[in-house]
Design a protein around this motif. Structure first.
Motif, PDB file in Angstrom:
ATOM      1  N   GLU A  47      -7.089 -20.913  -9.741  1.00  0.00           N
ATOM      2  CA  GLU A  47      -6.789 -22.138  -8.985  1.00  0.00           C
ATOM      3  C   GLU A  47      -7.561 -23.298  -9.596  1.00  0.00           C
ATOM      4  O   GLU A  47      -8.609 -23.083 -10.213  1.00  0.00           O
ATOM      5  CB  GLU A  47      -7.222 -21.964  -7.525  1.00  0.00           C
ATOM      6  N   HIS A  48      -7.056 -24.475  -9.357  1.00  0.00           N
ATOM      7  CA  HIS A  48      -7.723 -25.711  -9.807  1.00  0.00           C
ATOM      8  C   HIS A  48      -8.050 -25.689 -11.299  1.00  0.00           C
ATOM      9  O   HIS A  48      -9.122 -26.134 -11.711  1.00  0.00           O
ATOM     10  CB  HIS A  48      -9.010 -25.957  -8.997  1.00  0.00           C
ATOM     11  N   PRO A  50      -8.326 -27.119 -14.674  1.00  0.00           N
ATOM     12  CA  PRO A  50      -8.341 -28.550 -14.981  1.00  0.00           C
ATOM     13  C   PRO A  50      -7.406 -28.922 -16.136  1.00  0.00           C
ATOM     14  O   PRO A  50      -7.550 -28.389 -17.241  1.00  0.00           O
ATOM     15  CB  PRO A  50      -9.810 -28.806 -15.356  1.00  0.00           C
ATOM     16  N   HIS A  71       0.058 -28.031  -7.341  1.00  0.00           N
ATOM     17  CA  HIS A  71      -1.230 -28.716  -7.457  1.00  0.00           C
ATOM     18  C   HIS A  71      -2.413 -27.867  -7.007  1.00  0.00           C
ATOM     19  O   HIS A  71      -3.558 -28.291  -7.112  1.00  0.00           O
ATOM     20  CB  HIS A  71      -1.199 -30.036  -6.675  1.00  0.00           C
ATOM     21  N   THR A  72      -2.116 -26.693  -6.473  1.00  0.00           N
ATOM     22  CA  THR A  72      -3.235 -25.801  -6.142  1.00  0.00           C
ATOM     23  C   THR A  72      -3.668 -25.056  -7.400  1.00  0.00           C
ATOM     24  O   THR A  72      -4.856 -24.861  -7.656  1.00  0.00           O
ATOM     25  CB  THR A  72      -2.814 -24.780  -5.075  1.00  0.00           C
ATOM     26  N   THR A  73      -2.678 -24.644  -8.167  1.00  0.00           N
ATOM     27  CA  THR A  73      -3.010 -23.906  -9.392  1.00  0.00           C
ATOM     28  C   THR A  73      -3.649 -24.836 -10.422  1.00  0.00           C
ATOM     29  O   THR A  73      -4.643 -24.500 -11.052  1.00  0.00           O
ATOM     30  CB  THR A  73      -1.744 -23.274  -9.998  1.00  0.00           C
ATOM     31  N   ASN A  75      -5.394 -28.468 -11.394  1.00  0.00           N
ATOM     32  CA  ASN A  75      -6.066 -29.669 -10.919  1.00  0.00           C
ATOM     33  C   ASN A  75      -5.739 -30.769 -11.934  1.00  0.00           C
ATOM     34  O   ASN A  75      -6.278 -30.813 -13.030  1.00  0.00           O
ATOM     35  CB  ASN A  75      -7.564 -29.396 -10.838  1.00  0.00           C
ATOM     36  N   GLN A  77      -5.397 -34.391 -13.587  1.00  0.00           N
ATOM     37  CA  GLN A  77      -5.935 -35.751 -13.667  1.00  0.00           C
ATOM     38  C   GLN A  77      -5.115 -36.516 -14.694  1.00  0.00           C
ATOM     39  O   GLN A  77      -4.582 -35.914 -15.628  1.00  0.00           O
ATOM     40  CB  GLN A  77      -7.399 -35.713 -14.097  1.00  0.00           C
ATOM     41  N   LYS A  94     -11.367 -29.481 -20.336  1.00  0.00           N
ATOM     42  CA  LYS A  94     -10.072 -29.237 -19.687  1.00  0.00           C
ATOM     43  C   LYS A  94      -9.393 -28.061 -20.378  1.00  0.00           C
ATOM     44  O   LYS A  94      -9.649 -27.782 -21.557  1.00  0.00           O
ATOM     45  CB  LYS A  94      -9.159 -30.479 -19.809  1.00  0.00           C
ATOM     46  N   GLN A 312     -14.023 -20.204 -12.843  1.00  0.00           N
ATOM     47  CA  GLN A 312     -13.127 -21.271 -12.413  1.00  0.00           C
ATOM     48  C   GLN A 312     -12.226 -20.827 -11.242  1.00  0.00           C
ATOM     49  O   GLN A 312     -11.911 -21.597 -10.346  1.00  0.00           O
ATOM     50  CB  GLN A 312     -12.281 -21.642 -13.638  1.00  0.00           C
ATOM     51  N   ASN A 316     -14.619 -21.539  -3.935  1.00  0.00           N
ATOM     52  CA  ASN A 316     -15.720 -22.484  -4.148  1.00  0.00           C
ATOM     53  C   ASN A 316     -17.049 -21.996  -3.611  1.00  0.00           C
ATOM     54  O   ASN A 316     -18.090 -22.207  -4.220  1.00  0.00           O
ATOM     55  CB  ASN A 316     -15.376 -23.836  -3.503  1.00  0.00           C
TER      56      ASN A 316
END
Lengths: 373, 245
Positions: A47-48, A50, A71-73, A75, A77, A94, A312, A316
């Motif tokens: 998840e997340h 980058p 957008h959960t898998t 992240n 930018q 990234k 990653q 969290n």
């Protein structure tokens, strides 16, 4: 068989557990802890992850594509500079940069020239600049993009989106899970064996009286701890050479960077593991008690230091536990060296962190040995 | 008179319930063979560990060779030799390797260390066993090797916790002869034992019971004072009436 005698044996076992509350706590807590962590670690998918998106599209379709991404898998930018985005991938910040060309909308949708006059889309390519050294994260990126592309096709009647993949680390283009896994398993083996051996050695020093005898001589506590570190560092160097040789010659793992740098990280890992052994030994009076600590070394290192599942991808709340484990840093550093081919100018933070752990833990170990009884 | 050890009102609590030393007071003159005599659990080993700086006292004053064993550990440890009750040698090393290790911890120069080790191996009758792994020695042999390790630094004060357990009578006599030699060279020797016959060989003894020193002096004096036949009887009389002070 006599039932009375049989029950007497069973009763003895319960009595001995009752007189040693710590054993009881460990018996009940350790399996629950192991099960919980196993579930959290293996129950999650990445998840997340980058990624940077450089949307150069003059139309709206690329944005729709981006909105379709899970957008959960990932992240996501945004960036406007393709080169900067790529640099961030090459620097390991990234996992991928996704670059949409300016003609994305134009060449993905059919062009309507007039009533009945429709030109099929010319087709264009989305550029993915990806770090494949972590197979699981890379797979999460490519899969999410493929799904978003399919949604775009079905919703917008667009032509299938094609991707042009470029590799941030071309030598690790075809990195297998094994290549990724080897660093973890080397660090795991060295951590567990070194901690266990030091733990048993120090419990032995305490119970056999040799520690008292050492402490009655002019030798200082710091000299004892550093002496042990020198010995285990040297043993780890040999272990490291053997493990790397097996990995290279038997499993043909990918070695892009310097094996010496990987070796340095392994030696630091062993020193950290050794001091942890000294520290834990203070809490154990006998070998049998020392062994009870093993699950508390094995499970966290096994599950949280990124051996199987990238840090990653952890929930969290589990991540801080990851970061306080020295093996997390050595595994990450060794992967950077072996797969990405990074030199000391990139992995110095890993070296420094492992060295920091060694210094702080050594100071604690010395204080532990000095502790007045 | 100079004292190698001065202990005043020493208290050591291991927990709220367990008081190992209960106001023990003791003076050991320099250059004597001094015995700390008492049954198992009387506080002998606790006393010795405090003197060697391995345990911190709960209360009381301690001076060993004029030094505070807690605050001046480093200086003190250059002056003492300590033989713990356990064998306290590395089982996986040979006798010689163990002795070399402990010698190096005292920074004894290599050549001198070799000479001292050879001399001590002869003394404890382990010349033929010098290359044997300690784990493969008999209990008595381990004890002798342990004694050799304590003698290695030629200490000013030699602290021996039950040194003659598991040692045959002939060798025991050799040990005592060596102690006498060392004493003649100015070494103070503090020995704990629960063998009363052995205690009689000391010039001075302190009888310890339940963490208190119940009598001090030359064995003959104590025997006379308590109108006893031997030290064992004296000890029993003293413990029954709770000390002679």
């Amino acid at each position: 068989m006599n039932i009375g005698r049989t029950l007497a044996i069973a009763r003895k076992q319960f009595l001995s557990v009752r007189h040693d509350p710590r054993t009881l706590a460990l018996m009940l807590l350790a399996p629950v802890m192991a099960m919980l962590i196993f579930g959290f670690v293996f129950g999650t998918k990445p998840e997340h992850v980058p990624v940077l998106v450089v949307n150069g599209d003059s139309g709206k379709l690329a944005q729709q594509f981006i909105d379709n991404i899970d957008h959960t898998t990932l992240n996501i930018q945004n960036s406007t500079d393709a080169n900067d985005a790529k640099n961030q991938v090459t620097d390991g910040k990234k996992t991928a940069a996704i670059i949409f060309p300016s003609d994305f909308s134009e060449n993905t949708q059919p062009q309507i020239l007039g009533p009945g006059k429709v030109l099929p889309p010319k087709g264009t390519k989305v550029q993915i600049f990806i770090d494949t050294t972590d197979e699981q994260l890379a797979a999460a990126v490519t899969q999410s993009l493929a799904e978003a592309g399919q949604k775009l096709v079905s919703k917008q009647n667009a032509s299938p989106v094609t991707f042009q993949t470029d590799y941030a680390f071309p030598k690790a283009k075809d990195a297998r899970y094994l290549d990724y896994f080897v660093a973890g398993i080397m660090v795991f083996a060295i951590t567990v064996f070194t901690t266990l051996l030091t733990l048993l050695a120090f419990v032995g020093e305490r119970s056999s009286g040799t520690l008292d005898r050492l402490k009655s001589t002019p030798v200082t506590e710091a000299e004892i701890v550093i002496g042990y570190e020198l010995a285990f560092g040297a043993i780890a160097a040999i272990q490291g050479i053997l493990l790397l040789a097996v990995a290279y010659f038997v499993y043909h793992i990918l070695v892009v960077g310097s094996v010496f740098l990987a070796g340095l990280l392994i030696i630091l890992t062993a020193i950290d593991a050794q001091v942890i052994g000294v520290l834990i030994s203070a809490a154990a009076k006998r070998e049998s008690q020392a062994v009870q600590f093993l699950p508390f070394i094995i499970f966290p290192v096994f599950l949280l230091s990124g051996i199987f599942v990238p840090v990653q991808s952890l929930p969290n709340w589990l991540k801080p536990f990851s970061y306080i484990l020295p093996p997390t840093w050595s595994i990450d550093g060794i992967r950077d060296v072996l797969l990405r081919g990074w030199s000391i100018s990139y992995v110095w933070p890993h070296v420094l962190i492992l060295l920091g752990f060694a210094i702080v833990l050594s100071v604690l170990a010395v204080l532990g040995l000095k502790r007045k009884e | 008179m100079k004292y190698a050890v001065e202990v005043k009102d020493l208290i050591k609590d291991y927990s709220k319930e367990v008081r190992a030393l209960d106001g023990a007071t003791l003076k050991i003159p320099e250059g004597k063979v001094y015995g700390l005599i008492g049954p198992n659990g009387s506080g002998k080993t606790t006393m010795i560990k405090i003197l060697a700086g391995l345990l911190a006292p709960t209360a009381g004053e301690v001076l060993v060779e004029g030094l505070n064993p807690q605050k001046e550990k480093r200086e003190l440890h250059k002056l003492i030799g300590y033989m713990p009750q356990e064998t306290a040698l590395y089982n996986e090393l040979t006798v010689k390797e163990n002795l070399e290790l402990f010698g190096r911890l005292y920074n004894i120069p290599r050549k001198e260390l070799t000479d001292r080790i050879n001399d001590l191996l002869g003394f404890v009758d382990l010349v033929k066993r010098s290359s044997t792994i300690v784990a493969n020695l008999s209990g008595g042999m381990k004890h002798r090797a342990s004694l050799a390790a304590a003698l290695l630094p030629k200490p000013k004060l030699l602290i021996l916790d039950e040194p003659t357990v598991g040692v045959d009578p002939e060798l025991r006599a050799t040990f005592w002869a060596r102690f006498a030699e060392m004493q003649a060279d100015g070494t103070t020797i503090l020995i704990t034992t629960h063998y009363m016959d052995e205690a009689s060989r000391c010039e001075e003894v302190a009888l310890i019971n339940q963490g208190k020193i119940i009598s001090q002096g030359a064995p003959k004096e104590i025997i006379q004072k308590t109108k006893s036949e031997n030290l064992e009887e004296a000890f029993l009389k003293l413990t029954r009436k709770g000390g002679d002070k």
